[in-house]
Design a protein around this motif. Structure first.
Motif, PDB file in Angstrom:
ATOM      1  N   LEU A  54      -3.907 -11.587  -6.648  1.00 22.11           N
ATOM      2  CA  LEU A  54      -3.957 -10.337  -5.906  1.00 22.11           C
ATOM      3  C   LEU A  54      -4.931  -9.376  -6.562  1.00 22.11           C
ATOM      4  O   LEU A  54      -5.192  -9.475  -7.767  1.00 22.11           O
ATOM      5  N   ALA A 108      -3.002  -3.178  -2.336  1.00 17.71           N
ATOM      6  CA  ALA A 108      -2.955  -4.492  -2.995  1.00 17.71           C
ATOM      7  C   ALA A 108      -3.100  -5.560  -1.923  1.00 17.71           C
ATOM      8  O   ALA A 108      -2.465  -5.493  -0.872  1.00 17.71           O
ATOM      9  N   LEU A 132       1.979  -2.351 -10.852  1.00 22.15           N
ATOM     10  CA  LEU A 132       1.559  -3.746 -11.046  1.00 22.15           C
ATOM     11  C   LEU A 132       2.747  -4.703 -11.163  1.00 22.15           C
ATOM     12  O   LEU A 132       2.795  -5.697 -10.432  1.00 22.15           O
ATOM     13  N   ILE A 152       4.607  -5.016  -7.753  1.00 15.83           N
ATOM     14  CA  ILE A 152       3.862  -5.817  -6.773  1.00 15.83           C
ATOM     15  C   ILE A 152       3.977  -7.296  -7.127  1.00 15.83           C
ATOM     16  O   ILE A 152       4.207  -8.140  -6.251  1.00 15.83           O
ATOM     17  N   THR A 154      -2.675  -9.782 -15.947  1.00 14.68           N
ATOM     18  CA  THR A 154      -3.379  -8.669 -15.322  1.00 14.68           C
ATOM     19  C   THR A 154      -4.720  -8.521 -16.023  1.00 14.68           C
ATOM     20  O   THR A 154      -4.788  -8.472 -17.244  1.00 14.68           O
ATOM     21  N   HIS A 163     -10.685  -2.388  -9.960  1.00 15.68           N
ATOM     22  CA  HIS A 163      -9.617  -3.213  -9.419  1.00 15.68           C
ATOM     23  C   HIS A 163      -8.958  -4.005 -10.541  1.00 15.68           C
ATOM     24  O   HIS A 163      -9.581  -4.327 -11.541  1.00 15.68           O
ATOM     25  N   VAL A 169      -5.437  -5.183  -6.959  1.00 13.23           N
ATOM     26  CA  VAL A 169      -4.806  -3.875  -6.779  1.00 13.23           C
ATOM     27  C   VAL A 169      -5.881  -2.829  -7.054  1.00 13.23           C
ATOM     28  O   VAL A 169      -6.486  -2.831  -8.130  1.00 13.23           O
ATOM     29  N   GLN A 221       0.837  -1.194   0.000  1.00 11.05           N
ATOM     30  CA  GLN A 221       0.000   0.000   0.000  1.00 11.05           C
ATOM     31  C   GLN A 221       0.867   1.238   0.000  1.00 11.05           C
ATOM     32  O   GLN A 221       2.002   1.225   0.469  1.00 11.05           O
TER      33      GLN A 221
END
Length: 113
Positions: A42, A30, A71, A74, A85, A101, A44, A24
């Motif tokens: 996850l 996340a 992204l 992380i 993603t 998200h 985000v 964060q």
């Protein structure tokens, strides 16, 4: 940061609902998805409530640039060298929580489309 009182993700940002947070900063949060679809799954989110990509404006350019650049960082922090993603926009796009998200999915080799 504006909050929508009935929004699940706004409640997570506010600390009203626990989450397994992995990252964060002032703009992003996340955390692990509670119903993972991959070995690593996850979510985000921007801390500020934005419903989905359709609600973005040019004033969100800095936030979105920051999110997109974070992204892969992380993912790397979670040991992922490759990942998928995904973001869903609107009911027709499969969106279930109406706070924008991005899913980071990784781990074992993911199936193709």
């Amino acid at each position: 940061m504006s909050s929508h009182t009935d929004c699940l993700f706004c409640k997570i940002v506010a600390g009203e609902i626990p989450a397994k947070v992995v990252y964060q900063d002032e703009q992003l949060l996340a955390f692990h998805d509670i119903a993972p679809k991959a070995e690593t799954h996850l979510l985000v989110i921007p801390k500020r409530h934005i419903e989905n990509l359709n609600d973005l404006s040019h004033s969100d350019a800095e936030l979105m640039s920051h999110l997109m650049l974070k992204l892969p960082e992380i993912a790397a922090q979670q040991g992922l060298t490759g990942f998928r993603t995904i973001t869903n926009t609107g009911v027709e796009g499969g969106q279930e929580v109406f706070h924008m998200h991005f899913h980071i999915l990784g781990g074992k080799r993911l199936p193709g489309f």
